[in-house]
Scaffold this active site. Structure first.
Site, mmCIF file in Angstrom:
data_model
loop_
_atom_site.group_PDB
_atom_site.id
_atom_site.type_symbol
_atom_site.label_atom_id
_atom_site.label_comp_id
_atom_site.label_asym_id
_atom_site.label_seq_id
_atom_site.Cartn_x
_atom_site.Cartn_y
_atom_site.Cartn_z
ATOM 1 N N TYR A 19 -9.620 2.929 3.767
ATOM 2 C CA TYR A 19 -10.045 3.445 2.462
ATOM 3 C C TYR A 19 -9.202 4.622 1.991
ATOM 4 O O TYR A 19 -8.716 5.422 2.786
ATOM 5 C CB TYR A 19 -11.516 3.856 2.533
ATOM 6 C CG TYR A 19 -12.390 2.782 3.137
ATOM 7 C CD1 TYR A 19 -12.620 1.583 2.461
ATOM 8 C CD2 TYR A 19 -12.961 2.940 4.403
ATOM 9 C CE1 TYR A 19 -13.401 0.587 3.024
ATOM 10 C CE2 TYR A 19 -13.743 1.953 4.966
ATOM 11 C CZ TYR A 19 -13.962 0.770 4.274
ATOM 12 O OH TYR A 19 -14.722 -0.226 4.847
ATOM 13 N N ASP A 20 -9.067 4.714 0.670
ATOM 14 C CA ASP A 20 -8.360 5.832 0.045
ATOM 15 C C ASP A 20 -9.326 6.855 -0.529
ATOM 16 O O ASP A 20 -8.964 8.016 -0.721
ATOM 17 C CB ASP A 20 -7.465 5.328 -1.102
ATOM 18 C CG ASP A 20 -6.375 4.386 -0.624
ATOM 19 O OD1 ASP A 20 -5.918 4.551 0.527
ATOM 20 O OD2 ASP A 20 -5.999 3.477 -1.392
ATOM 21 N N VAL A 21 -10.548 6.405 -0.823
ATOM 22 C CA VAL A 21 -11.540 7.258 -1.468
ATOM 23 C C VAL A 21 -12.851 7.205 -0.681
ATOM 24 O O VAL A 21 -13.303 6.128 -0.295
ATOM 25 C CB VAL A 21 -11.800 6.798 -2.922
ATOM 26 C CG1 VAL A 21 -12.849 7.693 -3.585
ATOM 27 C CG2 VAL A 21 -10.511 6.778 -3.723
ATOM 28 N N GLN A 53 -9.131 10.843 -0.965
ATOM 29 C CA GLN A 53 -9.823 11.513 -2.057
ATOM 30 C C GLN A 53 -11.302 11.620 -1.706
ATOM 31 O O GLN A 53 -11.915 10.648 -1.253
ATOM 32 C CB GLN A 53 -9.664 10.741 -3.369
ATOM 33 C CG GLN A 53 -10.301 11.434 -4.564
ATOM 34 C CD GLN A 53 -10.062 10.715 -5.871
ATOM 35 O OE1 GLN A 53 -9.710 9.542 -5.888
ATOM 36 N NE2 GLN A 53 -10.232 11.401 -6.984
ATOM 37 N N LYS A 245 -10.973 -0.134 -2.113
ATOM 38 C CA LYS A 245 -10.368 0.890 -1.258
ATOM 39 C C LYS A 245 -11.248 2.143 -1.191
ATOM 40 O O LYS A 245 -10.785 3.217 -0.819
ATOM 41 C CB LYS A 245 -8.977 1.261 -1.788
ATOM 42 C CG LYS A 245 -7.987 0.103 -1.754
ATOM 43 C CD LYS A 245 -7.585 -0.245 -0.326
ATOM 44 C CE LYS A 245 -6.676 0.800 0.257
ATOM 45 N NZ LYS A 245 -6.243 0.451 1.638
#
Length: 303
Positions: A19-21, A53, A245
């Protein structure tokens, strides 16, 4: 099958890399009341250091985004106002930018605390009720007469907005009911029945609107907190992320985890420090809300 990550370093690393967030609930995940859970600050720092993030998504309507920023920083968690998305803010955005109210009926009657009022003010929405001390008193015989006749009512009220109200009383409920009976729109910051604090559970915002639901024959308010997808759409619109994501981290199956699942996020992580205490709550056949993974506490993500 939900994966248990506590103590599984390889599993944790693989999970985080997906994951990015990361969307975080606050009460019951980062802290309980004024008690910060061990490892919370370090875990958030670790995620940020990996370029993730971080967004704080809370159903607690008693605090504005600025209030939450101050609380986060008082707990040693660096945060910007724009990283906080609360149910009061979500409701204010809806009222000001989506709900088409005539200018003569654009006032909001508030059941709630200053957090709601602050967010309504940020969108230049007129409001009454709330923390006004004039409503914090017992009802009188003359109140019955003036509310029933309409002489005590503000004709510009077009919305009743219910959130967590620490000073709820019979007088406030009487005004709210009168406005609803006269056609005001019924909105709620969120429908959480309980609020975790001091390692126990207390009445939540859903307990404030529940009497009105009963009095209105079962009519439920439009709610803006988790698991409302109106809130997910607003968050996605603001932060511009790819849902697959993103991961929702929370302690409640009925709000946090459902919010992530119904929102089509790539994953959900249940933390067992709040309302949900055991994986037995989602295990077994026929369970609709099952997190992707779970940990005993958020600090376990440190590996």
């Amino acid at each position: 099958m939900s994966k248990y990550l506590t103590g599984d370093k390889a599993g944790i690393a693989e999970f985080i890399d997906r994951y990015d967030v990361f969307l975080f609930d606050c009460d019951g995940v980062l802290w309980s009341g004024d008690h910060l859970f061990e490892g919370t600050v370090e875990t958030l720092e670790m995620l940020r250091s990996k370029g993730k993030q971080v967004v704080f998504v809370t159903n607690n309507s008693t605090k504005s985004r600025s209030d939450y920023k101050e609380k986060l920083e008082s707990m040693g968690i660096p945060a910007a106002v724009d990283e906080v998305f609360g149910s009061s803010y979500s409701a204010a955005i809806y009222i000001s930018r989506i709900l088409s109210l005539p200018p003569t009926q654009n006032t909001v009657f508030v059941l709630g605390e200053s957090g709601i009022e602050t967010e309504l003010d940020s969108e230049s929405i007129p409001h009454i009720g709330g923390t006004d001390p004039a409503y914090n008193r017992p009802i009188t015989p003359s109140d019955y007469t003036s509310i029933a006749s309409g002489s005590a009512l503000d004709p510009s009220v077009g919305v009743v907005l219910a959130g967590l109200d620490f000073h709820l009383n019979y007088l406030k409920l009487s005004y709210a009911l009168a406005y609803l009976q006269r056609g005001a729109k019924f909105l709620a910051t969120n429908m959480d029945t309980t609020l975790p604090s001091a390692e126990s559970l207390f009445p939540g915002a859903g307990a404030i609107s529940a009497p009105l639901v009963a009095m209105m024959g079962g009519e439920k308010p439009m709610a803006f907190g988790k698991p409302s997808q109106a809130m997910m759409d607003a968050i996605e619109g603001k932060f511009k992320f790819e849902r697959k994501k993103a991961c929702m981290v929370g302690d409640r199956l009925d709000t946090d985890i459902r919010f992530g699942i119904e929102g089509g996020l790539g994953g959900t992580l249940c933390v067992l420090t709040g309302v949900t205490k055991s994986s037995t709550e989602w295990e077994g056949e026929g369970k609709e809300v099952v997190p992707t993974a779970f940990v005993n506490e958020l600090g376990d993500l440190r590996g």
